[in-house]
Design a protein around this motif. Structure first.
Motif, PDB file in Angstrom:
ATOM      1  N   LEU A  18       0.817  -1.212   0.000  1.00  0.00           N
ATOM      2  CA  LEU A  18       0.000   0.000   0.000  1.00  0.00           C
ATOM      3  C   LEU A  18       0.854   1.267   0.000  1.00  0.00           C
ATOM      4  O   LEU A  18       0.342   2.365  -0.256  1.00  0.00           O
ATOM      5  CB  LEU A  18      -0.937  -0.003   1.211  1.00  0.00           C
ATOM      6  CG  LEU A  18      -2.031  -1.080   1.188  1.00  0.00           C
ATOM      7  CD1 LEU A  18      -2.877  -1.001   2.456  1.00  0.00           C
ATOM      8  CD2 LEU A  18      -2.917  -0.922  -0.047  1.00  0.00           C
ATOM      9  N   ASN A  19       2.157   1.125   0.306  1.00  0.00           N
ATOM     10  CA  ASN A  19       3.059   2.272   0.213  1.00  0.00           C
ATOM     11  C   ASN A  19       2.995   2.923  -1.165  1.00  0.00           C
ATOM     12  O   ASN A  19       3.031   4.157  -1.297  1.00  0.00           O
ATOM     13  CB  ASN A  19       4.497   1.816   0.474  1.00  0.00           C
ATOM     14  CG  ASN A  19       5.014   2.263   1.828  1.00  0.00           C
ATOM     15  OD1 ASN A  19       4.507   3.210   2.415  1.00  0.00           O
ATOM     16  ND2 ASN A  19       6.022   1.594   2.317  1.00  0.00           N
ATOM     17  N   PHE A  20       2.939   2.085  -2.200  1.00  0.00           N
ATOM     18  CA  PHE A  20       2.948   2.618  -3.562  1.00  0.00           C
ATOM     19  C   PHE A  20       1.675   3.400  -3.862  1.00  0.00           C
ATOM     20  O   PHE A  20       1.706   4.407  -4.578  1.00  0.00           O
ATOM     21  CB  PHE A  20       3.144   1.479  -4.565  1.00  0.00           C
ATOM     22  CG  PHE A  20       4.501   0.844  -4.484  1.00  0.00           C
ATOM     23  CD1 PHE A  20       5.547   1.327  -5.267  1.00  0.00           C
ATOM     24  CD2 PHE A  20       4.752  -0.212  -3.627  1.00  0.00           C
ATOM     25  CE1 PHE A  20       6.812   0.762  -5.190  1.00  0.00           C
ATOM     26  CE2 PHE A  20       6.015  -0.787  -3.542  1.00  0.00           C
ATOM     27  CZ  PHE A  20       7.045  -0.299  -4.329  1.00  0.00           C
ATOM     28  N   SER A  86       1.847   3.170 -10.464  1.00  0.00           N
ATOM     29  CA  SER A  86       2.400   2.787  -9.160  1.00  0.00           C
ATOM     30  C   SER A  86       2.480   1.273  -9.004  1.00  0.00           C
ATOM     31  O   SER A  86       3.432   0.757  -8.410  1.00  0.00           O
ATOM     32  CB  SER A  86       1.555   3.392  -8.032  1.00  0.00           C
ATOM     33  OG  SER A  86       0.204   2.966  -8.126  1.00  0.00           O
ATOM     34  N   GLY A  87       1.494   0.548  -9.531  1.00  0.00           N
ATOM     35  CA  GLY A  87       1.551  -0.906  -9.448  1.00  0.00           C
ATOM     36  C   GLY A  87       2.718  -1.470 -10.234  1.00  0.00           C
ATOM     37  O   GLY A  87       3.438  -2.351  -9.761  1.00  0.00           O
ATOM     38  N   GLN A  88       2.928  -0.958 -11.440  1.00  0.00           N
ATOM     39  CA  GLN A  88       4.040  -1.435 -12.260  1.00  0.00           C
ATOM     40  C   GLN A  88       5.375  -1.043 -11.642  1.00  0.00           C
ATOM     41  O   GLN A  88       6.354  -1.805 -11.716  1.00  0.00           O
ATOM     42  CB  GLN A  88       3.924  -0.866 -13.671  1.00  0.00           C
ATOM     43  CG  GLN A  88       4.780  -1.575 -14.705  1.00  0.00           C
ATOM     44  CD  GLN A  88       4.493  -1.085 -16.109  1.00  0.00           C
ATOM     45  OE1 GLN A  88       4.680   0.091 -16.420  1.00  0.00           O
ATOM     46  NE2 GLN A  88       4.034  -1.981 -16.964  1.00  0.00           N
ATOM     47  N   ALA A  89       5.431   0.115 -11.013  1.00  0.00           N
ATOM     48  CA  ALA A  89       6.662   0.541 -10.352  1.00  0.00           C
ATOM     49  C   ALA A  89       7.054  -0.435  -9.250  1.00  0.00           C
ATOM     50  O   ALA A  89       8.234  -0.727  -9.052  1.00  0.00           O
ATOM     51  CB  ALA A  89       6.489   1.941  -9.772  1.00  0.00           C
ATOM     52  N   SER A  90       6.052  -0.966  -8.538  1.00  0.00           N
ATOM     53  CA  SER A  90       6.347  -1.911  -7.459  1.00  0.00           C
ATOM     54  C   SER A  90       6.979  -3.188  -7.984  1.00  0.00           C
ATOM     55  O   SER A  90       7.702  -3.869  -7.250  1.00  0.00           O
ATOM     56  CB  SER A  90       5.060  -2.250  -6.699  1.00  0.00           C
ATOM     57  OG  SER A  90       4.205  -3.077  -7.476  1.00  0.00           O
ATOM     58  N   VAL A  91       6.702  -3.529  -9.247  1.00  0.00           N
ATOM     59  CA  VAL A  91       7.286  -4.723  -9.859  1.00  0.00           C
ATOM     60  C   VAL A  91       8.687  -4.421 -10.368  1.00  0.00           C
ATOM     61  O   VAL A  91       9.652  -5.149 -10.092  1.00  0.00           O
ATOM     62  CB  VAL A  91       6.399  -5.241 -11.008  1.00  0.00           C
ATOM     63  CG1 VAL A  91       7.073  -6.404 -11.721  1.00  0.00           C
ATOM     64  CG2 VAL A  91       5.033  -5.662 -10.479  1.00  0.00           C
ATOM     65  N   LEU A 255      -2.747  -4.821  -7.188  1.00  0.00           N
ATOM     66  CA  LEU A 255      -4.173  -4.955  -6.895  1.00  0.00           C
ATOM     67  C   LEU A 255      -4.745  -3.649  -6.338  1.00  0.00           C
ATOM     68  O   LEU A 255      -5.831  -3.218  -6.735  1.00  0.00           O
ATOM     69  CB  LEU A 255      -4.385  -6.097  -5.899  1.00  0.00           C
ATOM     70  CG  LEU A 255      -5.843  -6.404  -5.516  1.00  0.00           C
ATOM     71  CD1 LEU A 255      -6.638  -6.806  -6.749  1.00  0.00           C
ATOM     72  CD2 LEU A 255      -5.904  -7.508  -4.459  1.00  0.00           C
ATOM     73  N   ALA A 256      -4.014  -3.010  -5.415  1.00  0.00           N
ATOM     74  CA  ALA A 256      -4.490  -1.751  -4.835  1.00  0.00           C
ATOM     75  C   ALA A 256      -4.583  -0.662  -5.891  1.00  0.00           C
ATOM     76  O   ALA A 256      -5.546   0.120  -5.914  1.00  0.00           O
ATOM     77  CB  ALA A 256      -3.554  -1.316  -3.703  1.00  0.00           C
ATOM     78  N   ALA A 257      -3.579  -0.586  -6.783  1.00  0.00           N
ATOM     79  CA  ALA A 257      -3.604   0.419  -7.845  1.00  0.00           C
ATOM     80  C   ALA A 257      -4.756   0.166  -8.809  1.00  0.00           C
ATOM     81  O   ALA A 257      -5.365   1.106  -9.322  1.00  0.00           O
ATOM     82  CB  ALA A 257      -2.277   0.410  -8.595  1.00  0.00           C
ATOM     83  N   TRP A 258      -5.056  -1.100  -9.047  1.00  0.00           N
ATOM     84  CA  TRP A 258      -6.171  -1.445  -9.938  1.00  0.00           C
ATOM     85  C   TRP A 258      -7.505  -1.038  -9.318  1.00  0.00           C
ATOM     86  O   TRP A 258      -8.351  -0.404  -9.961  1.00  0.00           O
ATOM     87  CB  TRP A 258      -6.133  -2.945 -10.219  1.00  0.00           C
ATOM     88  CG  TRP A 258      -7.236  -3.444 -11.118  1.00  0.00           C
ATOM     89  CD1 TRP A 258      -7.910  -2.723 -12.057  1.00  0.00           C
ATOM     90  CD2 TRP A 258      -7.795  -4.760 -11.141  1.00  0.00           C
ATOM     91  NE1 TRP A 258      -8.841  -3.514 -12.685  1.00  0.00           N
ATOM     92  CE2 TRP A 258      -8.797  -4.765 -12.144  1.00  0.00           C
ATOM     93  CE3 TRP A 258      -7.525  -5.925 -10.438  1.00  0.00           C
ATOM     94  CZ2 TRP A 258      -9.540  -5.912 -12.436  1.00  0.00           C
ATOM     95  CZ3 TRP A 258      -8.263  -7.062 -10.734  1.00  0.00           C
ATOM     96  CH2 TRP A 258      -9.258  -7.055 -11.716  1.00  0.00           C
TER      97      TRP A 258
END
Length: 328
Positions: A18-20, A86-91, A255-258
């Motif tokens: 959830l940081n992202f 943000s989700g892609q950045a986490s990957v 998931l959170a970004a989605w």
């Protein structure tokens, strides 16, 4: 691991994932370099007052703070601000693990095994898929900034490994003292000397409170709470049992970004992201079929840090004179 501790490990992954999302919300209210500086200011003040300084050479603390703190977070926030989902950045930031292996070989003369090379190759393929997919539909600059952020994280991992702190959590918290000044200087030069401070004042308005909540979350929930629980778990169990839970971080972030931001990943980005995560797991030596006793004796497995990612495990207690270093 007990059911309670498994749930705690999952909780940490959720907090870090959830940081992202919190960063994305914060960037709607603050410029990126200023937001990353504030994140560390919130931590640095109480750390200086209440937390004893770890007994490590100052140079490693400074390098760790500049790499893991200023370079990673400054560039990661900038990348998200410039359009990196943000989700892609986490990957993509999971590239810190193969970068750490390569830097360890180049700077410390560490040997890279065939398994690690295979993991690096799989992760590189995954990042290449993401790069090609973004080149067809979006700018490449945010992706490059995210990769540079991962490289900064890797430099921080090398410094942490060389420092061998007696109290890893203290070392991680004291790292927050280093980034504020260089990040505030970058903010003043590139974003304007008064821009961020005006945004701080606006945070206390009816429209600005989400940015303030996001700032407090990234500083406290992710760093203090998440890292505190994670360090406790690493003291109770071998790294190979705790570390794989960090691979839930990008899952939670995507998931959170989605759900919250509508960032629905494309098929190719999902394939590339899966390859990156798989490469990290392979390269850092996690094997779900390894016998528990062997893992405990050897101390194998990746050692994750805050926000996900992993660095190669250190030798077991019978193979070294200094205690293993872990981080956030």
């Amino acid at each position: 691991m007990t059911v309670r501790d498994r749930l705690l490990a999952v909780l940490v992954a959720v907090l870090w994932g959830l940081n992202f999302l919190a960063v994305r919300v914060g960037l709607d209210h603050y410029p990126p370099f200023f937001l990353s500086a504030l994140r560390f200011v919130v931590l640095a003040v109480p750390v200086i007052v209440f937390v004893p300084r770890p007994k490590v050479p100052v140079r490693w603390l400074v390098i760790y703070g500049l790499g893991f703190g200023a370079m990673q977070f400054g560039l990661l926030f900038l990348a998200i601000d410039q359009g990196m989902p943000s989700g892609q950045a986490s990957v993509v930031v999971q590239a810190s693990a193969p970068f750490t292996m390569l830097l360890g070989a180049l700077l410390l003369g560490e040997r890279i095994s065939r398994r690690q090379l295979a993991g690096v190759a799989v992760a590189v393929v995954g990042m290449s898929v993401i790069a090609v997919e973004r080149a067809r539909s979006a700018a490449l600059l945010p992706l490059l900034l995210t990769l540079l952020a991962a490289l900064g994280w890797a430099f921080g991992n090398i410094a942490s490994r060389q420092a061998r702190p007696d109290h890893p959590l203290r070392f991680a918290l004291w790292m927050s003292v280093v980034p504020p000044l260089p990040l505030l200087a970058l903010s003043a030069a590139m974003e304007g000397p008064g821009t961020g401070w005006r945004d701080v004042g606006a945070s206390f308005s009816a429209d600005g409170w989400p940015g303030l909540v996001a700032l407090v979350y990234t500083a406290l929930a992710g760093s203090v709470v998440g890292s505190g629980i994670w360090t406790t778990l690493l003291k109770r169990y071998e790294a190979g049992k705790v570390a794989p839970f960090s691979m839930l971080v990008p899952v939670v972030a995507v998931l959170a970004a989605w759900l919250a931001l509508g960032e629905q990943p494309t098929a190719w980005s999902a394939i590339g992201g899966t390859a990156v995560v798989a490469g990290v797991l392979v390269g850092t030596g996690w094997n779900p079929f390894r016998r528990r006793g062997a893992a405990a004796r050897r101390g194998v497995g990746p050692v994750p840090v805050e926000g996900g990612g992993a660095v190669p495990a250190q030798p077991g207690p019978h193979e070294r004179e200094q205690p293993r270093t872990t981080r956030h």
